[in-house]
Design an enzyme around this catalytic site. Structure first.
Site, mmCIF file in Angstrom:
data_model
loop_
_atom_site.group_PDB
_atom_site.id
_atom_site.type_symbol
_atom_site.label_atom_id
_atom_site.label_comp_id
_atom_site.label_asym_id
_atom_site.label_seq_id
_atom_site.Cartn_x
_atom_site.Cartn_y
_atom_site.Cartn_z
ATOM 1 N NE ARG A 51 0.435 -1.013 -1.325
ATOM 2 C CZ ARG A 51 0.045 -1.521 -0.161
ATOM 3 N NH1 ARG A 51 -0.647 -0.804 0.699
ATOM 4 N NH2 ARG A 51 0.351 -2.772 0.161
ATOM 5 C CD GLU A 107 2.438 4.158 7.439
ATOM 6 O OE1 GLU A 107 2.449 5.091 6.628
ATOM 7 O OE2 GLU A 107 2.903 3.031 7.204
ATOM 8 C CE LYS A 126 3.754 -3.150 2.044
ATOM 9 N NZ LYS A 126 3.822 -2.462 3.321
HETATM 10 C C1 COI Z 1 2.264 -5.914 5.368
HETATM 11 O O1 COI Z 1 1.448 -5.771 6.273
HETATM 12 O O2 COI Z 1 2.096 -6.665 4.404
HETATM 13 C C2 COI Z 1 3.459 -5.161 5.355
HETATM 14 O O3 COI Z 1 3.844 -4.754 4.332
HETATM 15 C C3 COI Z 1 4.199 -4.979 6.552
HETATM 16 C C4 COI Z 1 5.516 -5.597 6.371
HETATM 17 C C5 COI Z 1 6.564 -4.588 6.618
HETATM 18 C C6 COI Z 1 5.637 -6.784 7.211
#
Ligand code: COI
Length: 454
Positions: A199, A336, A300
């Site tokens: 990812r 989301e 991400k």
């Molecule tokens: C995760 O669940 O690892 C995430 O990336 C959420 C994060 C924004 C705390």
């Protein structure tokens, strides 16, 4: 002899003993460094100048004449008759400095996580999702479009970045999140780390960034976990959260891709993401949006999260746990929650928004779809109108942070819809199946877990 001890024996001893004598060794080295680097060179330099160059003597004497010291210099000579001149002193100094440097490097890379016991001093029952700084982080750099160089573990610390770096100026940054679990029989497991690596690669492609290879990513995560082993919570108390990050680090005033990148992994023990809330009360947000078509919603990117902060703060101020975002084009479809994916259950069907470019392809999301299918549920990925959710039997969120967390209510335009939560729910069943595999209490027949061995 001391040099040998200093350069080879101590680092080796530190390494072989698993660093338990690390502090002592380091103290000895510091004393040695003081003597060798400061006191000894001073003494040497204060000696009268010798004939460090045997060629001078040879020029004066016959070619085969025995070498001797014409000035009666008492200092020792080597087999070729050379004394200790300034050049030798300089050479010696350089060697000392280089060995000090190597010692520091090697000591930095010796994880001393277990130095003071199996566990760090943490109140494991109080863990939430906040940063507890741990001992080490991993860092690697890529320059001039080249692959990332070999990374190193360094003590967890602030990093230095140009104010004009692309990550600070234009948000050219990505992050990942994954967890390491301690099993009941004291093994350490990662959950599908190569999925995070892939990812990150996909995100890097979208953001024109240099990405670490899957192998380097997974190796960096493993190294970070091992170096911070004592921060992995006891079984059942949480997990060690790993946060791999990729950022553009070179300076560019105009908008463009960086030419240099930093890949970094740090760790923190964590418990529940929504600490103190066993179930979530969501507010549907109909003013702000999280993602736009053909934007970066499905990777991400750091820039996906900052726009959620204001609506999240507003929802929290009204007593909600989190925000459910709608699509930015029609405002009719759910997308989301601020930091996780969403599922609904109706009858025998679990549904989640399809990854249409706006939805993050969560690794927990993907795993839950598979586990649900294996348990006999029909799993759908589709565009879900917000109205469908009001009619659901159960709603739950998935993510590395939230794992699988049931939603007890969703509020939309001042109307509140409630859902089944508790023991006999599908979300609990799926959560148990997932966490069982992650923590080693259920046999992993899917090859999802990766054991880390020291
Ligand atoms: C995760 O669940 O690892 C995430 O990336 C959420 C994060 C924004 C705390």
């Amino acid at each position: 002899m001391i040099c040998c001890l200093y350069e080879y024996a101590l680092p080796l001893a530190c390494y072989r003993t698993g660093s338990i004598y690390f502090a002592t060794a380091r103290a000895i080295c510091c004393c040695y460094e003081a003597i060798c680097c400061h006191l000894l060179p001073l003494l040497l330099l204060s000696f009268p100048m010798g004939n460090g160059d045997p060629r001078g003597e040879r020029r004066r004497g016959a070619k085969s004449a025995p070498l001797k010291n014409p000035r009666g210099d008492p200092r020792p000579r080597d087999s070729r008759g050379r004394g200790w001149g300034r050049v030798d002193t300089l050479h010696y100094l350089c060697r000392i400095y280089s060995s000090v440097y190597r010692m520091q490097k090697s000591s930095e890379s010796i994880p001393h996580s277990n130095e003071v016991g199996k566990y760090a001093d943490v109140n494991w029952d109080e863990l939430g999702f906040s940063l507890t700084p741990t001992d080490y982080m991993y860092m690697a750099q890529s320059k001039e479009g080249l692959n990332f160089a070999q990374g190193t573990l360094t003590p967890f610390r602030n990093i230095e970045l140009s104010p004009c770096s692309t990550v600070l100026q234009y948000g050219q940054g990505l992050f990942e999140g994954l967890k390491a679990y301690r099993t009941a029989d004291d093994r350490i497991l990662l959950f599908r780390p190569e999925e995070n690596a892939l990812r990150m690669k996909k995100g890097a492609d979208r953001m024109c960034m240099q990405a670490p290879s899957v192998e380097q990513f997974v190796d960096a995560v493993k190294q970070t976990v091992l170096a911070n082993k004592r921060w992995i919570p006891p079984p059942g108390k949480g997990a060690l959260y790993l946060r791999p990050m990729l950022m553009g680090s070179s300076s560019h005033l105009g908008v463009q891709a960086a030419t240099e990148y930093i890949f970094l992994v740090f760790a923190s023990p964590v418990g529940s993401y929504h600490k103190g809330e066993a179930t979530l009360n969501l507010l549907v947000e109909n003013k702000f949006h999280r993602a736009i078509p053909s934007g970066t919603g499905d990777i991400k990117a750091v820039v996906n999260y900052s726009p959620t902060v204001k609506p999240l703060a507003q929802a929290k101020a009204k007593g909600f746990s989190d925000v459910l975002f709608l699509d930015s084009v029609t405002g009719k479809y759910i997308e989301e929650v601020s930091a996780c994916n969403i599922f609904m259950l109706k009858g025998n069907v679990i549904s989640t928004p399809a990854t249409n470019g706006n939805i993050l392809s969560g690794i927990t999301r993907k795993s839950i779809i598979e586990l649900a299918k294996n348990s006999g549920y029909k799993a759908e990925e589709r565009a879900i109108p917000v109205d469908d959710v009001f009619d659901a039997d159960e709603v739950f969120c998935t993510g590395t942070g939230v794992v699988v967390t049931p939603v007890s209510s969703i509020t939309y335009q001042d109307k509140r819809y409630e859902y089944k939560t508790g023991k006999d729910t599908v979300s609990q069943q799926l959560r148990a199946a997932l966490t069982g595999i992650q923590t080693g209490s259920i046999e992993d027949k899917k090859g999802w877990t990766v054991e880390i061995r020291s």
